[in-house]
Design a protein around this motif. Structure first.
Motif, PDB file in Angstrom:
ATOM      1  N   VAL A  44       0.847  -1.201   0.000  1.00 17.59           N
ATOM      2  CA  VAL A  44       0.000   0.000   0.000  1.00 17.59           C
ATOM      3  C   VAL A  44       0.882   1.251   0.000  1.00 17.59           C
ATOM      4  O   VAL A  44       0.634   2.210  -0.743  1.00 17.59           O
ATOM      5  CB  VAL A  44      -0.953   0.004   1.213  1.00 17.59           C
ATOM      6  N   MET A  45       1.942   1.230   0.802  1.00 16.37           N
ATOM      7  CA  MET A  45       2.827   2.391   0.881  1.00 16.37           C
ATOM      8  C   MET A  45       3.524   2.641  -0.455  1.00 16.37           C
ATOM      9  O   MET A  45       3.741   3.805  -0.838  1.00 16.37           O
ATOM     10  CB  MET A  45       3.858   2.194   1.994  1.00 16.37           C
ATOM     11  N   ARG A  46       3.842   1.585  -1.174  1.00 14.59           N
ATOM     12  CA  ARG A  46       4.470   1.778  -2.488  1.00 14.59           C
ATOM     13  C   ARG A  46       3.539   2.522  -3.446  1.00 14.59           C
ATOM     14  O   ARG A  46       3.994   3.297  -4.291  1.00 14.59           O
ATOM     15  CB  ARG A  46       4.914   0.432  -3.071  1.00 14.59           C
ATOM     16  N   ALA A  47       2.241   2.281  -3.324  1.00 20.09           N
ATOM     17  CA  ALA A  47       1.274   3.018  -4.152  1.00 20.09           C
ATOM     18  C   ALA A  47       1.263   4.495  -3.774  1.00 20.09           C
ATOM     19  O   ALA A  47       1.193   5.379  -4.643  1.00 20.09           O
ATOM     20  CB  ALA A  47      -0.118   2.412  -4.008  1.00 20.09           C
ATOM     21  N   VAL A  48       1.360   4.782  -2.470  1.00 20.17           N
ATOM     22  CA  VAL A  48       1.449   6.179  -2.017  1.00 20.17           C
ATOM     23  C   VAL A  48       2.725   6.818  -2.575  1.00 20.17           C
ATOM     24  O   VAL A  48       2.705   7.954  -3.080  1.00 20.17           O
ATOM     25  CB  VAL A  48       1.433   6.253  -0.476  1.00 20.17           C
ATOM     26  N   GLU A  49       3.827   6.089  -2.481  1.00 20.82           N
ATOM     27  CA  GLU A  49       5.105   6.616  -2.974  1.00 20.82           C
ATOM     28  C   GLU A  49       5.065   6.852  -4.480  1.00 20.82           C
ATOM     29  O   GLU A  49       5.669   7.805  -4.987  1.00 20.82           O
ATOM     30  CB  GLU A  49       6.229   5.659  -2.601  1.00 20.82           C
ATOM     31  N   ALA A  50       4.324   5.995  -5.215  1.00 26.33           N
ATOM     32  CA  ALA A  50       4.203   6.183  -6.664  1.00 26.33           C
ATOM     33  C   ALA A  50       3.453   7.467  -6.982  1.00 26.33           C
ATOM     34  O   ALA A  50       3.815   8.212  -7.907  1.00 26.33           O
ATOM     35  CB  ALA A  50       3.489   4.981  -7.284  1.00 26.33           C
ATOM     36  N   VAL A  51       2.401   7.762  -6.203  1.00 28.98           N
ATOM     37  CA  VAL A  51       1.660   9.012  -6.394  1.00 28.98           C
ATOM     38  C   VAL A  51       2.564  10.206  -6.099  1.00 28.98           C
ATOM     39  O   VAL A  51       2.634  11.168  -6.876  1.00 28.98           O
ATOM     40  CB  VAL A  51       0.399   9.028  -5.501  1.00 28.98           C
ATOM     41  N   LEU A  52       3.278  10.142  -4.978  1.00 28.29           N
ATOM     42  CA  LEU A  52       4.198  11.231  -4.642  1.00 28.29           C
ATOM     43  C   LEU A  52       5.293  11.384  -5.694  1.00 28.29           C
ATOM     44  O   LEU A  52       5.689  12.500  -6.042  1.00 28.29           O
ATOM     45  CB  LEU A  52       4.824  10.988  -3.265  1.00 28.29           C
ATOM     46  N   GLY A  53       5.774  10.259  -6.217  1.00 28.99           N
ATOM     47  CA  GLY A  53       6.809  10.300  -7.244  1.00 28.99           C
ATOM     48  C   GLY A  53       6.344  10.997  -8.506  1.00 28.99           C
ATOM     49  O   GLY A  53       7.096  11.760  -9.135  1.00 28.99           O
ATOM     50  N   GLU A  54       5.085  10.760  -8.860  1.00 31.58           N
ATOM     51  CA  GLU A  54       4.526  11.426 -10.040  1.00 31.58           C
ATOM     52  C   GLU A  54       4.413  12.932  -9.814  1.00 31.58           C
ATOM     53  O   GLU A  54       4.693  13.738 -10.703  1.00 31.58           O
ATOM     54  CB  GLU A  54       3.160  10.816 -10.359  1.00 31.58           C
ATOM     55  N   LEU A  55       4.010  13.313  -8.604  1.00 32.14           N
ATOM     56  CA  LEU A  55       3.945  14.746  -8.288  1.00 32.14           C
ATOM     57  C   LEU A  55       5.345  15.360  -8.280  1.00 32.14           C
ATOM     58  O   LEU A  55       5.550  16.477  -8.757  1.00 32.14           O
ATOM     59  CB  LEU A  55       3.275  14.954  -6.918  1.00 32.14           C
ATOM     60  N   HIS A  56       6.287  14.602  -7.730  1.00 31.60           N
ATOM     61  CA  HIS A  56       7.675  15.076  -7.630  1.00 31.60           C
ATOM     62  C   HIS A  56       8.276  15.329  -9.004  1.00 31.60           C
ATOM     63  O   HIS A  56       9.160  16.190  -9.167  1.00 31.60           O
ATOM     64  CB  HIS A  56       8.514  14.048  -6.866  1.00 31.60           C
TER      65      HIS A  56
END
Length: 317
Positions: A44-56
């Motif tokens: 689940v956290m990897r999905a959060v990190e993927a969203v943040l990565g796209e914003l980043h």
């Protein structure tokens, strides 16, 4: 350069949405992933990190000065942890620390999803201009948040205003939360449908047994469907009246899927509220539909990040 730019996350059991939001509440960049709700916590956290990565990856990220999170609950803002009922892999999960790491050390503000929607409705929606308000989400569950004295009032752990688990039926059905006769057990979408089916309502040829289908049947005059919505409305009215009596709100804003049912819900709700909210100081309480729609969680999370939980009056949220 955007001096008031923040990142926002709206985390639920179905999707993880992210955005870069400016100081006027405009969403400038979006990202989204499905929530792998039945997987382990790290997935689940990897999905959060993927969203943040796209914003980043956006050039605007360099202007972001904080991250706001509105998460399905329970949350514990004082500990920085979340334990969403519908994400079993996260129990006392250290989401704030993990998001801070993924966001390069930016400050992180955590609030519950009901509080996030309240922040959005007070900043830009149906509660704008009201100093004392209850905002509710009536959907798969029933959540909410409070504005008191012109300030968002999340409470010490970020859960204040969680009206879904006020008991309004002392001898009512057991609720999964462990209590009995909770507002959510009567007024949530699945429970409206459950009640209608138990009382003899039958879906149409498409087999749709959702609350939306019950609402359609109620609008067509089906007496069992009408009765299920009337019972939900009474439960909501009892909870709203109890809240108003305790803290003197002057408006209750109702959003979520069930809130979109329109007058099938609001007409019996206003009628029932007149029966429950009888003291002089709650008689003028207004009930109104939410205005912010599906972006409310993101806008509210951004509001929390912009203001900080210690000074939510700074921007009028």
């Amino acid at each position: 350069m955007h001096t008031d730019l923040v990142a926002a996350l709206d985390i639920g059991g179905t999707k993880i949405a992210g955005a870069l939001v400016d100081g006027r509440g405009r969403i400038l960049v979006r990202a989204q992933r499905p929530t792998p709700a039945q997987e382990d916590g790290e997935t689940v956290m990897r999905a959060v990190e993927a969203v943040l990565g796209e914003l980043h990856a956006s050039p605007l990220w360099q202007d972001a000065r904080a991250v706001g999170i509105g998460s399905a609950g329970p949350v514990d803002a004082s500990a920085g942890t979340v334990s969403p009922v519908n994400v079993p892999g996260w129990r006392a999960y250290p989401l704030v620390a993990r998001v801070r790491d993924a966001a390069g050390g930016l400050p992180v503000e955590l609030i519950g999803d009901g509080v996030a929607i309240t922040a959005a409705e007070h900043w830009q929606g149906a509660a704008r201009g009201h100093d004392n308000a209850l905002c509710m989400v009536v959907s798969t569950g029933v959540g909410g948040g409070l504005v008191l004295g012109g300030r968002l009032h999340p409470g010490p752990t970020g859960n204040a205003g969680h009206i879904g688990h006020i008991s309004v039926d002392l001898d009512g059905d057991p609720c999964p939360c462990g209590s009995r006769g909770c507002v959510e057990r009567i007024a949530s979408g699945p429970n409206i449908a459950r009640r209608a089916l138990a009382d003899g309502w039958r879906p149409g040829p498409d087999g749709d047994t959702s609350a939306a289908a019950v609402a359609t049947a109620a609008r067509a005059g089906d007496p069992v469907a009408v009765a299920s919505f009337e019972r939900a409305a009474r439960a909501l009215a009892a909870g709203i009246a109890a809240t108003a009596t305790l803290v003197e709100i002057d408006v209750a804003v109702i959003g979520g899927g069930v809130g979109k049912a329109g007058e099938i819900l609001f007409a019996p709700l206003r009628k029932a509220l007149a029966e429950y909210a009888t003291l002089s100081f709650v008689q003028r309480l207004a009930v109104t539909p939410a205005r912010m729609g599906t972006d409310a969680g993101l806008v509210g999370a951004a509001a929390a990040a912009l203001a900080g939980r210690t000074d939510t009056a700074a921007m009028g949220v």
